[in-house]
Write a protein that holds these residues in place. Structure first.
Motif, PDB file in Angstrom:
ATOM      1  N   PHE A 127     -23.307 -10.311   3.630  1.00  0.00           N
ATOM      2  CA  PHE A 127     -24.293  -9.954   4.648  1.00  0.00           C
ATOM      3  C   PHE A 127     -25.146  -8.775   4.176  1.00  0.00           C
ATOM      4  CE2 PHE A 127     -25.543  -8.173   8.892  1.00  0.00           C
ATOM      5  CZ  PHE A 127     -26.320  -9.257   9.267  1.00  0.00           C
ATOM      6  N   ARG A 128     -24.521  -7.811   3.504  1.00  0.00           N
ATOM      7  CA  ARG A 128     -25.294  -6.698   2.934  1.00  0.00           C
ATOM      8  C   ARG A 128     -26.348  -7.224   1.962  1.00  0.00           C
ATOM      9  NH1 ARG A 128     -21.726  -3.946  -0.932  1.00  0.00           N
ATOM     10  NH2 ARG A 128     -22.406  -5.748  -2.128  1.00  0.00           N
ATOM     11  N   ASP A 129     -25.968  -8.181   1.126  1.00  0.00           N
ATOM     12  CA  ASP A 129     -26.921  -8.751   0.171  1.00  0.00           C
ATOM     13  C   ASP A 129     -28.056  -9.490   0.888  1.00  0.00           C
ATOM     14  OD1 ASP A 129     -25.361  -7.731  -1.837  1.00  0.00           O
ATOM     15  OD2 ASP A 129     -24.397  -9.632  -2.350  1.00  0.00           O
ATOM     16  N   SER A 130     -27.736 -10.152   2.009  1.00  0.00           N
ATOM     17  CA  SER A 130     -28.777 -10.839   2.787  1.00  0.00           C
ATOM     18  C   SER A 130     -29.784  -9.839   3.341  1.00  0.00           C
ATOM     19  CB  SER A 130     -28.145 -11.635   3.929  1.00  0.00           C
ATOM     20  OG  SER A 130     -27.319 -12.681   3.447  1.00  0.00           O
ATOM     21  N   ILE A 131     -29.293  -8.704   3.844  1.00  0.00           N
ATOM     22  CA  ILE A 131     -30.180  -7.669   4.374  1.00  0.00           C
ATOM     23  C   ILE A 131     -31.089  -7.138   3.267  1.00  0.00           C
ATOM     24  CG2 ILE A 131     -30.292  -5.397   5.463  1.00  0.00           C
ATOM     25  CD1 ILE A 131     -27.521  -6.003   6.673  1.00  0.00           C
ATOM     26  N   LEU A 132     -30.506  -6.832   2.113  1.00  0.00           N
ATOM     27  CA  LEU A 132     -31.288  -6.293   1.004  1.00  0.00           C
ATOM     28  C   LEU A 132     -32.325  -7.299   0.516  1.00  0.00           C
ATOM     29  CD1 LEU A 132     -28.478  -4.451  -0.996  1.00  0.00           C
ATOM     30  CD2 LEU A 132     -30.413  -3.398   0.178  1.00  0.00           C
ATOM     31  N   ALA A 133     -31.976  -8.584   0.536  1.00  0.00           N
ATOM     32  CA  ALA A 133     -32.928  -9.609   0.100  1.00  0.00           C
ATOM     33  C   ALA A 133     -34.118  -9.687   1.044  1.00  0.00           C
ATOM     34  CB  ALA A 133     -32.222 -10.960   0.007  1.00  0.00           C
ATOM     35  N   VAL A 134     -33.867  -9.599   2.347  1.00  0.00           N
ATOM     36  CA  VAL A 134     -34.962  -9.621   3.326  1.00  0.00           C
ATOM     37  C   VAL A 134     -35.843  -8.385   3.154  1.00  0.00           C
ATOM     38  CG1 VAL A 134     -35.502  -9.521   5.791  1.00  0.00           C
ATOM     39  CG2 VAL A 134     -33.694 -11.041   4.979  1.00  0.00           C
ATOM     40  N   LEU A 135     -35.233  -7.217   2.960  1.00  0.00           N
ATOM     41  CA  LEU A 135     -36.010  -5.989   2.743  1.00  0.00           C
ATOM     42  C   LEU A 135     -36.850  -6.078   1.474  1.00  0.00           C
ATOM     43  CD1 LEU A 135     -33.315  -3.299   3.645  1.00  0.00           C
ATOM     44  CD2 LEU A 135     -35.474  -3.648   4.863  1.00  0.00           C
ATOM     45  N   GLU A 136     -36.256  -6.610   0.425  1.00  0.00           N
ATOM     46  CA  GLU A 136     -36.948  -6.677  -0.864  1.00  0.00           C
ATOM     47  C   GLU A 136     -38.199  -7.544  -0.785  1.00  0.00           C
ATOM     48  OE1 GLU A 136     -37.702  -5.956  -4.902  1.00  0.00           O
ATOM     49  OE2 GLU A 136     -36.231  -4.986  -3.594  1.00  0.00           O
ATOM     50  N   ARG A 137     -38.170  -8.606   0.000  1.00  0.00           N
ATOM     51  CA  ARG A 137     -39.338  -9.480   0.104  1.00  0.00           C
ATOM     52  C   ARG A 137     -40.502  -8.793   0.812  1.00  0.00           C
ATOM     53  NH1 ARG A 137     -35.348 -13.525   0.845  1.00  0.00           N
ATOM     54  NH2 ARG A 137     -35.544 -13.511   3.113  1.00  0.00           N
ATOM     55  N   ARG A 138     -40.211  -7.835   1.690  1.00  0.00           N
ATOM     56  CA  ARG A 138     -41.282  -7.107   2.391  1.00  0.00           C
ATOM     57  C   ARG A 138     -41.642  -5.807   1.687  1.00  0.00           C
ATOM     58  NH1 ARG A 138     -39.160 -11.516   4.813  1.00  0.00           N
ATOM     59  NH2 ARG A 138     -40.359 -12.129   6.671  1.00  0.00           N
ATOM     60  N   LEU A 139     -40.677  -5.219   1.003  1.00  0.00           N
ATOM     61  CA  LEU A 139     -40.888  -3.947   0.308  1.00  0.00           C
ATOM     62  C   LEU A 139     -40.451  -4.124  -1.142  1.00  0.00           C
ATOM     63  CD1 LEU A 139     -39.388  -1.607   3.067  1.00  0.00           C
ATOM     64  CD2 LEU A 139     -41.825  -1.934   2.579  1.00  0.00           C
ATOM     65  N   PRO A 140     -41.239  -4.806  -1.945  1.00  0.00           N
ATOM     66  CA  PRO A 140     -40.852  -5.093  -3.337  1.00  0.00           C
ATOM     67  C   PRO A 140     -40.498  -3.826  -4.111  1.00  0.00           C
ATOM     68  CG  PRO A 140     -42.823  -6.329  -2.731  1.00  0.00           C
ATOM     69  CD  PRO A 140     -42.569  -5.358  -1.622  1.00  0.00           C
ATOM     70  N   GLY A 141     -39.412  -3.913  -4.875  1.00  0.00           N
ATOM     71  CA  GLY A 141     -38.960  -2.780  -5.659  1.00  0.00           C
ATOM     72  C   GLY A 141     -37.968  -1.884  -4.953  1.00  0.00           C
ATOM     73  N   LEU A 142     -37.719  -2.151  -3.671  1.00  0.00           N
ATOM     74  CA  LEU A 142     -36.800  -1.287  -2.920  1.00  0.00           C
ATOM     75  C   LEU A 142     -35.395  -1.313  -3.516  1.00  0.00           C
ATOM     76  CD1 LEU A 142     -36.206   0.475  -0.360  1.00  0.00           C
ATOM     77  CD2 LEU A 142     -35.575  -1.656   0.780  1.00  0.00           C
ATOM     78  N   SER A 143     -34.907  -2.499  -3.857  1.00  0.00           N
ATOM     79  CA  SER A 143     -33.530  -2.615  -4.352  1.00  0.00           C
ATOM     80  C   SER A 143     -33.280  -1.742  -5.567  1.00  0.00           C
ATOM     81  CB  SER A 143     -33.217  -4.077  -4.681  1.00  0.00           C
ATOM     82  OG  SER A 143     -33.306  -4.880  -3.523  1.00  0.00           O
ATOM     83  N   ALA A 144     -34.288  -1.606  -6.415  1.00  0.00           N
ATOM     84  CA  ALA A 144     -34.127  -0.807  -7.631  1.00  0.00           C
ATOM     85  C   ALA A 144     -34.012   0.680  -7.319  1.00  0.00           C
ATOM     86  CB  ALA A 144     -35.301  -1.050  -8.570  1.00  0.00           C
ATOM     87  N   ARG A 145     -34.404   1.080  -6.133  1.00  0.00           N
ATOM     88  CA  ARG A 145     -34.356   2.492  -5.760  1.00  0.00           C
ATOM     89  C   ARG A 145     -33.052   2.863  -5.043  1.00  0.00           C
ATOM     90  NH1 ARG A 145     -38.707   5.238  -6.746  1.00  0.00           N
ATOM     91  NH2 ARG A 145     -40.765   4.271  -6.985  1.00  0.00           N
TER      92      ARG A 145
END
Length: 519
Positions: free
Chosen positions: A419-437
């Motif tokens: 579920f954490r990965d699902s949240i991060l995937a949704v965030l990444e599609r709207r805020l590209p590059g977020l996961s790397a930060r």
């Protein structure tokens, strides 16, 4: 054994408000908190070295002005870092829609022809309806049976508040009040971003989808709140939500309340058919003619009091109170800000809810004990307005994710990482590059909320906010006016009217009821 005039169980914000108000009227009050710090779910917690975040509730939109005035909270340290913050509905194609002012007073973004005018009319109507309900947040709900003149007067005031809307608006109020929010929005609007954001607000923290009956009522309850005196506005407290609880605790101590932490209550004592005190987990007894519980009603009646002190019908009703939490919380430590969005908007509230159908589709799996593969989200970056929450140059992001069912198939220990990965995937599609930060992350599931904050079902309202669990029916008939079937025992928590959120109204109303009975 020690004694006092009143014991308050639970150091959440409602318990603190109730204790402070009782003490200001001359009562000797002892407040008992099981955890090592006060605040309940209104706490600021360090989840990674140097990174602090409002651990559960993270946006202030309901702290009642009467509570602020009655306890002089601004003198005791209450301060807001961001006031009347905007909401931005993030779109996958970059066509974001910003709602500025209280509940989208002004829209910024490409809109269909006539949409802004249609929204202005609908917004005004919803705020009028919420305004009619607002006075009842700080009133003891009337009894429907066996009430006296005061109860009849309270019911009359409710009817008059609706009648004052005018004939046409009263008719619309009665038509719409039990509708689902999706039908209301689709009658007037066409922009999916706007409808998705409003639908998300309506169901946030509930076991409802936008097409669930009475979901509009949940939205009106939210809009009845205020931030810094502005109806339906949103604010971020300086120092996180724990600073709000600290201000209330400071007011309580100034009034003479004795606050004890690490003091879990094991049992509520009953003598001569009334509450007479409590027993702590270490065996110590404290006696008082008044015991007030800010704990969940199910915990209060079934665990601390015990069913033997209650009739079977009442026990059955308490056991059937619906409290299925559906929200999880993700905290992110970031080494910098996400790119591609105006910093002024990043400093507000970000909502990812692409439309009504997307919110409903996210809800569907939760009905069957499954987490949403495409959760809908609310995120804030409070370190933009309050740099004390993160090291210099770094930031914290706080995300509420729906839907995360309390009883997940397979359990949250196994299902949490996915579920954490699902949240991060949704965030990444709207805020590209977020996961790397992301430097560190913490996920709080409903089972975590239940364990850490003593919330059965992980429900932060201590019970669903639905028409059959509101006002005089909250938590159940027989305990809907803060007094309980056991004389001397009262409720003051989110499980009572008017419900959850960092509002303080339940604690305020309970104190007023107790003081009125004493008179």
């Amino acid at each position: 054994m020690t004694s006092c005039d009143a014991i308050v169980i639970g150091g959440g914000h409602n318990g603190l408000v109730c204790a402070a108000l009782l003490a200001r009227k001359g009562r000797k009050v002892v407040l008992l908190e099981a955890a090592g710090e006060i605040g309940g779910a209104a706490r600021t917690v360090e989840f990674a070295p140097g990174f602090r975040v409002s651990h559960v509730a993270h946006v202030l939109n309901q702290l009642h002005p009467e509570v602020i005035r009655a306890l002089d909270l601004k003198r005791h340290g209450l301060a807001l870092a961001g006031t009347n913050i905007p909401t931005t509905a993030l779109s996958a194609d970059g066509r974001h829609l910003a709602l500025h002012g209280a509940f989208g007073e002004r829209l910024a973004g490409d809109l269909p022809a006539g949409e802004a005018e249609a929204w202005a009319a609908l917004r005004a109507r919803l705020l009028r309806f919420a305004g009619a309900l607002r006075p009842f947040l700080t009133q003891v709900p009337p009894r429907l049976r066996g009430g006296g003149r005061g109860d009849a007067l309270a019911l009359g005031k409710l009817g008059w508040a609706i009648r004052r809307l005018g004939r046409e608006e009263m008719r619309e109020f009665l038509r719409m009040i039990l509708m689902d929010v999706a039908d209301v929005l689709e009658e007037e609007l066409s922009d999916s971003r706007l409808m998705g954001a409003v639908a998300f607000d309506a169901v946030l923290g509930t076991h409802l989808g936008p097409r669930s009956p009475t979901s509009l009522l949940a939205l009106l309850h939210r809009l009845a709140g205020q931030a810094d005196g502005v109806p339906a506005a949103l604010a971020l407290p300086k120092g996180g939500m724990g600073a709000v609880a600290a201000a209330i605790a400071a007011a309580a101590r100034a009034a003479g309340v004795e606050i004890r932490t690490n003091a879990p209550v094991a049992k509520i004592l009953v003598g001569a058919d009334r509450a007479v005190g409590v027993v702590l987990a270490d065996g110590a007894e404290i006696r008082a003619p008044i015991v007030v519980s800010g704990a969940n009603p199910r915990t209060t009646f079934l665990d601390l009091l015990g069913p033997r002190a209650l009739d079977a019908g009442f026990v059955r009703r308490i056991g059937h109170v619906r409290m299925r939490g559906n929200a999880a919380k993700l905290h992110l430590a970031l080494d910098g800000l996400p790119e591609g969005l105006d910093p002024a908007l990043l400093a507000g509230r970000l909502v990812i809810a692409p439309g009504i159908d997307a919110v409903e589709a996210a809800f569907n799996p939760a009905k069957y004990g499954e987490a949403s593969p495409e959760p809908v989200l609310e995120a804030v970056i409070p370190s933009l307005t309050d740099p004390s929450l993160a090291p210099a140059g770094k930031h914290v992001m706080s995300v509420v994710a729906q839907y995360a069912p309390a009883e997940l198939r397979g359990g949250w220990e196994a299902g949490g990482p996915a579920f954490r990965d699902s949240i991060l995937a949704v965030l990444e599609r709207r805020l590209p590059g977020l996961s790397a930060r992301v430097l560190a992350a913490e996920l709080l599931t409903p089972s975590d909320l239940e364990a850490r904050y003593r919330m059965p079902g992980g429900h932060w309202h201590h019970g669903e906010l639905a028409v059959d669990q509101m006002m005089m029916l909250r938590p159940v008939h027989g305990a809907g006016q803060y007094a309980t079937p056991v004389p001397g025992l009262y409720l003051c928590g989110a499980g009572s009217h008017p419900g959850g959120g960092v509002m303080g109204a339940a604690g305020l109303n309970a104190a007023r009821r107790i003081l009125a009975e004493a008179r």
